[in-house]
Enzyme design. Sequence first.
Site, short mmCIF file in Angstrom:
data_model
loop_
_atom_site.label_atom_id
_atom_site.label_comp_id
_atom_site.label_asym_id
_atom_site.label_seq_id
_atom_site.Cartn_x
_atom_site.Cartn_y
_atom_site.Cartn_z
N GLY A 1 29.25 15.21 0.81
CA GLY A 1 29.47 13.78 0.97
C GLY A 1 29.27 13.29 2.38
N THR A 2 28.08 13.28 2.91
CA THR A 2 27.83 13.65 4.28
C THR A 2 26.90 12.71 5.02
OG1 THR A 2 27.06 15.54 5.57
CG2 THR A 2 25.84 15.01 3.64
#
Length: 217
Positions: free
Chosen positions: A16-17
């Site tokens: 989730g970056t």
Amino acid sequence: MEKRCTDSQVKGVSTGTTILAATFDGGVVIGSDSRASIGGEYVSSKTINKVIQVHDRIFCCMAGSLADAQAVIKTAKFHLSFHSVQMETPPLVISAASVLKELCYKNKDELQAGFITAGWDRKKGPQVYVVSLGGMLISQPVTIGGSGSTYIYGYVDAKYKPNMSREECLQFANNALALAMGRDNVSGGVAHLVVITETGVEHVVVPGDKLPKFHDE
């Protein structure tokens, strides 16, 4: 009483970056934030280093399912190590990216993992490659990825310039990560950056409170 799992509990851990890489005059900078999330909502870890060394001067950043990405990188590192022994020379950056591409493509129905591969080699110098979730391979001088990247396309398009100095490229990467981490709810923590040149590799860690400030001021 029967215990039911919530949607977020049955979803795998994701990076989730925000990940990025950019070439400069003589080298390349690759970096990411340090958060992992579950279901795109709950931050499960603030201390994940998503910049992974796969060979001496080759690194990659991972996005998507954390478990899938880690499994692919582990396999790719084995292939590259074996390749370097066979060839009696360090692998090229394109070779590392191609190994990741093949692993992602052959397992595209089972895996959810994408990568940015960056490094320096004797043949082409600094390089950046993108391996998409389905296994597509693209070469670019600068690239961004992950959930936080949607907030910084304008900044990257406006501010990236070919043949920047090392200091300019590091500042560009710091600014981009700071902007994404300030907007994306599942990007954050610290910034992990690696500078790769012919002379060696330098790791740079920027704590969250030391990142540039923009709209948060």
